[in-house]
Design a protein around this motif. Structure first.
Motif, PDB file in Angstrom:
ATOM      1  N   GLU A  16      49.565  29.417  41.030  1.00 15.16           N
ATOM      2  CA  GLU A  16      48.294  29.953  40.537  1.00 15.16           C
ATOM      3  C   GLU A  16      48.510  31.210  39.704  1.00 15.16           C
ATOM      4  O   GLU A  16      49.575  31.828  39.757  1.00 15.16           O
ATOM      5  CB  GLU A  16      47.347  30.246  41.713  1.00 15.16           C
ATOM      6  CG  GLU A  16      47.759  31.387  42.613  1.00 15.16           C
ATOM      7  CD  GLU A  16      48.311  30.912  43.960  1.00 15.16           C
ATOM      8  OE1 GLU A  16      48.957  29.849  43.989  1.00 15.16           O
ATOM      9  OE2 GLU A  16      48.105  31.610  44.960  1.00 15.16           O
ATOM     10  N   LEU A  17      47.480  31.558  38.979  1.00  9.26           N
ATOM     11  CA  LEU A  17      47.555  32.700  38.080  1.00  9.26           C
ATOM     12  C   LEU A  17      46.261  33.494  38.237  1.00  9.26           C
ATOM     13  O   LEU A  17      45.177  32.950  38.041  1.00  9.26           O
ATOM     14  CB  LEU A  17      47.707  32.180  36.646  1.00  9.26           C
ATOM     15  CG  LEU A  17      48.089  33.169  35.568  1.00  9.26           C
ATOM     16  CD1 LEU A  17      49.462  33.773  35.840  1.00  9.26           C
ATOM     17  CD2 LEU A  17      48.098  32.483  34.198  1.00  9.26           C
ATOM     18  N   TYR A  18      46.425  34.755  38.589  1.00 11.41           N
ATOM     19  CA  TYR A  18      45.221  35.575  38.836  1.00 11.41           C
ATOM     20  C   TYR A  18      44.758  36.257  37.561  1.00 11.41           C
ATOM     21  O   TYR A  18      45.596  36.590  36.728  1.00 11.41           O
ATOM     22  CB  TYR A  18      45.531  36.578  39.953  1.00 11.41           C
ATOM     23  CG  TYR A  18      45.675  35.855  41.273  1.00 11.41           C
ATOM     24  CD1 TYR A  18      44.567  35.641  42.074  1.00 11.41           C
ATOM     25  CD2 TYR A  18      46.897  35.321  41.658  1.00 11.41           C
ATOM     26  CE1 TYR A  18      44.681  34.918  43.261  1.00 11.41           C
ATOM     27  CE2 TYR A  18      47.018  34.591  42.830  1.00 11.41           C
ATOM     28  CZ  TYR A  18      45.910  34.399  43.627  1.00 11.41           C
ATOM     29  OH  TYR A  18      46.007  33.681  44.776  1.00 11.41           O
ATOM     30  N   PRO A  19      43.465  36.480  37.387  1.00 11.98           N
ATOM     31  CA  PRO A  19      42.381  36.274  38.333  1.00 11.98           C
ATOM     32  C   PRO A  19      42.047  34.798  38.583  1.00 11.98           C
ATOM     33  O   PRO A  19      42.015  34.007  37.647  1.00 11.98           O
ATOM     34  CB  PRO A  19      41.179  36.960  37.650  1.00 11.98           C
ATOM     35  CG  PRO A  19      41.516  37.021  36.220  1.00 11.98           C
ATOM     36  CD  PRO A  19      43.006  37.066  36.120  1.00 11.98           C
ATOM     37  N   TYR A  30      38.683  41.702  39.260  1.00  8.00           N
ATOM     38  CA  TYR A  30      39.919  42.463  39.012  1.00  8.00           C
ATOM     39  C   TYR A  30      41.179  41.634  39.258  1.00  8.00           C
ATOM     40  O   TYR A  30      42.286  42.090  38.963  1.00  8.00           O
ATOM     41  CB  TYR A  30      39.948  43.782  39.784  1.00  8.00           C
ATOM     42  CG  TYR A  30      40.128  43.683  41.287  1.00  8.00           C
ATOM     43  CD1 TYR A  30      39.072  43.944  42.147  1.00  8.00           C
ATOM     44  CD2 TYR A  30      41.362  43.361  41.857  1.00  8.00           C
ATOM     45  CE1 TYR A  30      39.224  43.879  43.527  1.00  8.00           C
ATOM     46  CE2 TYR A  30      41.526  43.288  43.231  1.00  8.00           C
ATOM     47  CZ  TYR A  30      40.465  43.555  44.057  1.00  8.00           C
ATOM     48  OH  TYR A  30      40.632  43.489  45.419  1.00  8.00           O
ATOM     49  N   GLY A  31      41.013  40.433  39.776  1.00  6.46           N
ATOM     50  CA  GLY A  31      42.177  39.557  39.940  1.00  6.46           C
ATOM     51  C   GLY A  31      42.796  39.600  41.321  1.00  6.46           C
ATOM     52  O   GLY A  31      43.948  39.202  41.495  1.00  6.46           O
ATOM     53  N   GLY A  32      42.027  40.079  42.304  1.00  6.61           N
ATOM     54  CA  GLY A  32      42.547  40.128  43.667  1.00  6.61           C
ATOM     55  C   GLY A  32      42.513  38.757  44.334  1.00  6.61           C
ATOM     56  O   GLY A  32      41.857  37.834  43.859  1.00  6.61           O
ATOM     57  N   SER A  33      43.247  38.643  45.430  1.00  6.80           N
ATOM     58  CA  SER A  33      43.279  37.369  46.151  1.00  6.80           C
ATOM     59  C   SER A  33      43.063  37.595  47.635  1.00  6.80           C
ATOM     60  O   SER A  33      43.076  38.732  48.119  1.00  6.80           O
ATOM     61  CB  SER A  33      44.637  36.690  45.954  1.00  6.80           C
ATOM     62  OG  SER A  33      45.622  37.325  46.749  1.00  6.80           O
ATOM     63  N   MET A  35      45.160  37.150  49.687  1.00  9.89           N
ATOM     64  CA  MET A  35      46.405  37.702  50.251  1.00  9.89           C
ATOM     65  C   MET A  35      46.419  39.229  50.262  1.00  9.89           C
ATOM     66  O   MET A  35      47.366  39.844  50.723  1.00  9.89           O
ATOM     67  CB  MET A  35      47.600  37.143  49.471  1.00  9.89           C
ATOM     68  CG  MET A  35      47.837  35.679  49.776  1.00  9.89           C
ATOM     69  SD  MET A  35      49.087  34.916  48.734  1.00  9.89           S
ATOM     70  CE  MET A  35      48.202  34.676  47.216  1.00  9.89           C
ATOM     71  N   GLU A  36      45.350  39.834  49.750  1.00  6.47           N
ATOM     72  CA  GLU A  36      45.217  41.296  49.858  1.00  6.47           C
ATOM     73  C   GLU A  36      44.734  41.712  51.246  1.00  6.47           C
ATOM     74  O   GLU A  36      44.726  42.891  51.570  1.00  6.47           O
ATOM     75  CB  GLU A  36      44.199  41.802  48.830  1.00  6.47           C
ATOM     76  CG  GLU A  36      44.717  41.854  47.405  1.00  6.47           C
ATOM     77  CD  GLU A  36      43.745  42.552  46.468  1.00  6.47           C
ATOM     78  OE1 GLU A  36      42.524  42.437  46.703  1.00  6.47           O
ATOM     79  OE2 GLU A  36      44.193  43.194  45.512  1.00  6.47           O
ATOM     80  N   LYS A 244      45.965  26.508  37.768  1.00  3.98           N
ATOM     81  CA  LYS A 244      45.709  27.946  37.578  1.00  3.98           C
ATOM     82  C   LYS A 244      44.953  28.582  38.752  1.00  3.98           C
ATOM     83  O   LYS A 244      45.209  29.725  39.110  1.00  3.98           O
ATOM     84  CB  LYS A 244      44.889  28.098  36.291  1.00  3.98           C
ATOM     85  CG  LYS A 244      45.329  29.256  35.433  1.00  3.98           C
ATOM     86  CD  LYS A 244      44.547  29.306  34.135  1.00  3.98           C
ATOM     87  CE  LYS A 244      44.528  30.742  33.656  1.00  3.98           C
ATOM     88  NZ  LYS A 244      43.829  30.935  32.402  1.00  3.98           N
ATOM     89  N   ASP A 247      44.925  27.678  44.846  1.00  2.21           N
ATOM     90  CA  ASP A 247      45.529  28.669  45.742  1.00  2.21           C
ATOM     91  C   ASP A 247      45.407  28.265  47.205  1.00  2.21           C
ATOM     92  O   ASP A 247      45.551  29.117  48.085  1.00  2.21           O
ATOM     93  CB  ASP A 247      44.846  30.026  45.521  1.00  2.21           C
ATOM     94  CG  ASP A 247      43.354  29.978  45.826  1.00  2.21           C
ATOM     95  OD1 ASP A 247      42.806  28.864  45.958  1.00  2.21           O
ATOM     96  OD2 ASP A 247      42.729  31.041  45.948  1.00  2.21           O
TER      97      ASP A 247
END
Lengths: 295, 532
Positions: A16-19, A30-33, A35-36, A244, A247
């Motif tokens: 995958e590719l953030y955001p 902001y592109g967080g996931s 996994m934060e 993309k 996740d």
């Protein structure tokens, strides 16, 4: 066929590719996931369809990403794509209109609100779609020919594709201009398809060369697009949702784990000695063994 | 004078060099670094490259031996085509088949990706470094030599010849992209040129056994054989960590315990072993923070258990899977609750994201970024801070594998906002960041003049970003680039050294956990020293 093939492909490793736009709250921006989050696997994974739609609608309709990253191209690519969308919209209206005719409700001004609305909307969408499509395609063709960065990578088929689409839009526009101002002829064609050859009484003997040609070109184009890279129009769904933004974590006992186990049972034949593949050993066996060449 | 436009099909036409890096094409550096604007790569000596493929540009990443006979050349070509076929087979490439097909089939060749690529931009827009260049070469070979009616479609969709020059240059070209995936993030369709680059690398490694020695022979092979890519065996790493412990106690006055192989600990901390050798204070700082926060943790002294790197991520799925399985086996044996990955970007992505679909059953042990745990510790109030100890300008480098590939963006920022009063962002940052230039193995590759190419070209954008972040600060004020990733630290160290940024602008670098310890109240001496 392409869609069928995509659905048959094995589950791949995550890439995958953030955001990732289905993330909930501000993370999508902001592109967080997920996994934060501390111990994310103990928490319920939140996702937001609203965030995804909020991103995808302007992306699909207005090519927002292209506007941001390559505005010079957007000015010509947007009319091209939007011309297509309006063309699809026109087709939908024509199909609905043909059904209405079959049911005995003609599409014409003064035949009730819905009929009038459909009549005028078809003209508006059709005219705008054909005009934007013609202008956009011509401009893209010119850019591909003139800009060395594009020309350097362009082949005969790239020009052919654009020429083909241009021909369709232009012939359609000319047919509208000279003969079929209200798209009645186009609607009658759909009517005849739905009724296996029937012709509305008022359209009998009203065929034109340009109208026929635009129908032939349009039909060929619909069949041709899926065979080319232009299928990105609908394959973009898979690019985003299967790669993309894919996740989904591999949780114990999940369908992902089942698919991974299936993949690990496949038998590779890679020839490099360090792999140690012989067509009999599975991925699981190879991954849990050391490389063959040791110094 | 601009170089002539190179076309994808030119890759197969033998010449001395396909492209050349010239000082006048490189984007200029601002004062006080103007004297570097005339620097270009040291020319490779003819005798050094006489027997290896070196006709792509001015550097060499792999050094593939040239075939000595026509038969040998044919063998290479056959193997290449065999590998290419395997990339599109489920049995051989289930790992990336779908992403590869989607990127191969749907590129509109709009070149939007080019503007996002720091290597392309910083090379002075060298055509061969354009993200789509190598993808287009692979597409044309695939269409012509693998797909049905290839000869006809080559005439219609773009022709290319397959010969030794083509494949040797393509192999080298796969190592001129840092796999940062900025190109993929701006592509209007979502096509991923970095993935195609990754697949080219994989084809060469898994079918032909061709890969840079730093990431294969001295990398994954040594890792799996000895236990670490650094060459350290378990005894050596334990000795080094003992030394670190003593050093840390002396610097901080803090009695620190570093537990080894403790069963049933909450956390197994996996470091990049490069930290132990090059940045021991990072290892020590983790120990201090975990101990002070009361974390139940352990290190592993088992082979591979003290080195979280996974170079397989960059070039070889099998090697990647082998290393990941070993890491998971160690955690299983120690019966820990979770694995925490230290400040190593590519290991974050390899073990938490990519290997997520390799590890099953009891090997699927939860894996988490150290940045997340550090954020929790800092926010928890368990540690007392005196942020004035970090009263110097700090900027943050975002490792691509942590932000763009994993979506860990805010934890490190929350920490810095708490402990570094003069923190400022680079432009751009977060998921839009630029690679340090050392991604995908470049940070550890230094054969021939490759390290110089990295510093001049692929790391140039990062250097400009660092200078930009500190542009309003006086030159003589010490400044800190916080890079929570070992490989990124390696390339930032190299650019600061090459451009003499420490001497000229007082720019230093280090990790995140060092800043945390530096801000802890009650430490005897500062951990971060602006000297040397």
């Amino acid at each position: 066929m392409r869609i069928y093939k995509q659905n048959k492909l094995p589950l791949h490793l995550r890439w995958e590719l953030y955001p990732v736009k289905h993330e909930a709250g501000k993370k999508a921006e902001y592109g967080g996931s997920y996994m934060e989050e501390l111990n994310w696997w103990e928490k319920e994974k939140k996702s937001s369809l609203y965030n995804e739609i909020r991103y995808m609608v302007p992306e699909i309709l207005f090519l927002r990403g292209l506007k941001k990253e390559n505005p010079r191209l957007w000015y010509i690519s947007f009319p091209f794509h939007f011309g297509f969308y309006l063309g699809i919209g026109t087709l939908v209206l024509l199909v609905l209109g043909a059904f209405s005719m079959i049911l005995g409700f003609p599409i014409a001004p003064g035949q009730g609100v819905l009929s009038s609305l459909s009549y005028y909307l078809t003209i508006l969408l059709g005219f705008l779609g054909l005009t934007l499509g013609t202008v956009g395609t011509a401009a893209l063709f010119r850019r591909r020919l003139k800009d060395p960065e594009l020309r350097n990578y362009s082949s005969f088929s790239d020009y052919w594709n654009l020429a083909f689409i241009f021909a369709f839009f232009l012939v359609g526009l000319l047919a509208w201009l000279f003969h079929d101002h209200a798209f009645d002829g186009a609607r009658a064609y759909i009517y005849s398809l739905l009724t296996f050859g029937g012709t509305p009484a008022e359209m009998a003997g009203n065929r034109t060369f340009l109208g026929t040609l635009s129908i032939i070109l349009g039909s060929l184009l619909i069949a041709y697009i899926p065979l080319t890279h232009m299928s990105h129009m609908f394959m973009k769904y898979f690019i985003y949702h299967s790669v993309k933004w894919e996740d989904t974590p591999n949780l114990k006992g999940s369908r992902i784990e089942a698919a991974v186990l299936e993949n690990l049972g496949l038998k590779p034949t890679w020839a490099s000695p360090h792999i140690g593949a012989d067509g009999h050993k599975t991925w699981a066996e190879i991954a849990s063994s050391g490389p063959k060449e040791k110094k | 004078m601009k170089a002539t436009l190179i076309r994808p099909q030119d890759i197969s036409k033998p010449s001395k060099r396909l492209a050349q890096i010239r000082a006048e094409d490189l984007p200029p550096l601002p004062p006080p670094y103007e004297d570097f604007n005339t620097k270009t790569l040291t020319e490779l000596k003819e005798e050094k490259i006489a027997n290896v493929e070196a006709s792509l540009d001015d550097t060499v990443a792999i050094g593939i031996p040239k075939p000595r006979t026509r038969e040998e050349e044919e063998k290479y070509l056959k193997a290449f085509l065999s590998g290419l076929r395997k990339l599109f087979e489920k049995e051989n490439n289930w790992t990336f088949l779908q992403p590869l097909l989607l990127s191969m089939d749907h590129c509109a060749k709009c070149q939007t990706c080019s503007e996002a690529c720091p290597v392309f931009e910083m090379s002075g827009r060298q055509e061969i470094y354009r993200p789509n260049f190598r993808s287009e070469v692979l597409r044309r070979i695939y269409r012509k030599y693998i797909k049905p009616f290839g000869r006809i479609s080559a005439k219609l969709a773009g022709d290319i010849d397959l010969n030794w020059t083509t494949i040797a240059r393509l192999a080298e070209l796969a190592y001129r992209c840092t796999l940062c995936r900025r190109c993929a993030s701006v592509c209007p369709i979502g096509v991923d040129n970095a993935l195609i680059t990754h697949e080219i690398r994989k084809l060469f490694s898994q079918e032909l056994g061709i890969a840079p020695k730093e990431i294969h022979d001295k990398g994954t092979l040594q890792h799996l054989r000895v236990g670490s890519t650094t060459g350290m065996n378990p005894m050596a790493v334990k000795d080094s960590v003992d030394f670190i412990k003593e050093e840390m106690e002396e610097i901080t006055g803090y009695k620190v315990e570093i537990p080894w192989d403790k069963e049933e600990a909450e956390v197994l901390l996996l470091h990049n072993a490069g930290e132990v050798l090059a940045w021991p204070e990072n290892v020590g700082a983790f120990a201090i923070v975990f101990q002070a926060a009361g974390i139940s943790w352990t290190l592993s002294s088992e082979e591979l258990g003290y080195d979280v790197v996974n170079y397989g991520l960059w070039y070889d799925d099998v090697q990647m899977a082998r290393v990941a399985v070993k890491h998971a086996e160690i955690a299983r044996k120690l019966k820990v609750k979770k694995i925490i990955i230290g400040e190593c970007g590519h290991a974050h992505k390899a073990l938490t994201v990519v290997a997520d679909r390799v590890l099953t059953g009891d090997l699927n042990i939860p894996r988490e970024s150290a940045l997340v745990l550090l954020d929790e510790i800092v926010e928890s109030g368990k540690l007392k801070f005196d942020p004035s100890r970090n009263d110097f300008p700090v900027t943050l480098h975002d490792p691509c594998n942590v932000v763009r590939a994993m979506g860990i963006v805010e934890p490190q920022r929350r920490i810095l906002r708490r402990i570094a009063p003069k923190f400022r962002e680079m432009t751009p940052h977060g998921v839009d960041n630029y690679c340090c230039g050392g991604g995908s193995g470049f940070a550890i590759m230094s054969g021939y003049n490759f390290a110089e190419w990295r510093t001049l070209v692929s790391s140039r954008k990062k250097f400009l970003q660092i200078l930009g972040a500190f542009k309003d600060e006086p030159l003589d004020v010490p400044k800190y680039v916080c890079a929570p990733c070992s490989n990124c630290k390696g390339s930032i160290r190299d650019i600061l050294e090459y451009y003499q940024a420490r001497e000229r602008s007082h720019i230093y670098y280090g990790g995140l956990v060092e800043l945390i310890v530096n801000a802890m109240a009650g430490m005897k001496k500062p951990l971060i020293k602006f000297e040397g």
